[in-house]
Design a protein around this motif. Sequence first.
Motif, PDB file in Angstrom:
ATOM      1  N   ILE A 126     -35.085 -24.926  17.762  1.00 59.88           N
ATOM      2  CA  ILE A 126     -36.416 -24.349  17.543  1.00 59.88           C
ATOM      3  C   ILE A 126     -36.626 -23.270  18.606  1.00 59.88           C
ATOM      4  O   ILE A 126     -36.114 -23.345  19.701  1.00 59.88           O
ATOM      5  CB  ILE A 126     -37.498 -25.449  17.636  1.00 59.88           C
TER       6      ILE A 126
ATOM      7  N   TYR B 221     -34.606 -19.308   8.220  1.00 58.09           N
ATOM      8  CA  TYR B 221     -34.791 -20.733   8.492  1.00 58.09           C
ATOM      9  C   TYR B 221     -33.783 -21.588   7.718  1.00 58.09           C
ATOM     10  O   TYR B 221     -33.678 -21.470   6.490  1.00 58.09           O
ATOM     11  CB  TYR B 221     -36.227 -21.138   8.137  1.00 58.09           C
TER      12      TYR B 221
ATOM     13  N   ASN C 181     -34.435 -20.506  13.381  1.00 63.05           N
ATOM     14  CA  ASN C 181     -34.696 -21.934  13.584  1.00 63.05           C
ATOM     15  C   ASN C 181     -33.941 -22.771  12.557  1.00 63.05           C
ATOM     16  O   ASN C 181     -34.030 -22.529  11.362  1.00 63.05           O
ATOM     17  CB  ASN C 181     -36.191 -22.250  13.490  1.00 63.05           C
TER      18      ASN C 181
END
Length: 142
Positions: free
Chosen positions: A134, A102, A122
């Motif tokens: 996303i 992330y 993401n």
Amino acid sequence: DGVDYTNCRFSDGQDLAGSYLPNANLSFSSFIQVNFDKSIMMNSILAYGTFSESTFVRANLYESNLQGGNFEKSNFLSSNLTRVNFSGATLIGANFKNANLYEANFTSSNILEANFEGSNLNGVTWTDGSKCKIDSIGECKK
């Protein structure tokens, strides 16, 4: 906590599994074929080091700096790589299967033959500087 191993060269093939190295400075160090599995290394600096063929399985490198490092054929299986800076790193053949990446930064890194199967991409900054949207699981959706 906060140990400084800048410019150190360690013997190849060391078993450092489960090491506690948060806030450590390992920049310009050499740790070839070293086992860092399940190690705690948040906020550490591994920039410009040589970590080829090392393993970081289930390791926590949250917000660490791996900029310009050599991680060729390294294994990051199921690791926490949230907000890690991989910019300019060599990641040829690296395994990121099921890793949490992330908001990691891969700008200008070499990810040839790297495996991202099941990984969370993401918010990742991809090699070309674009952002992964996303629902980028296993591949960067731009």
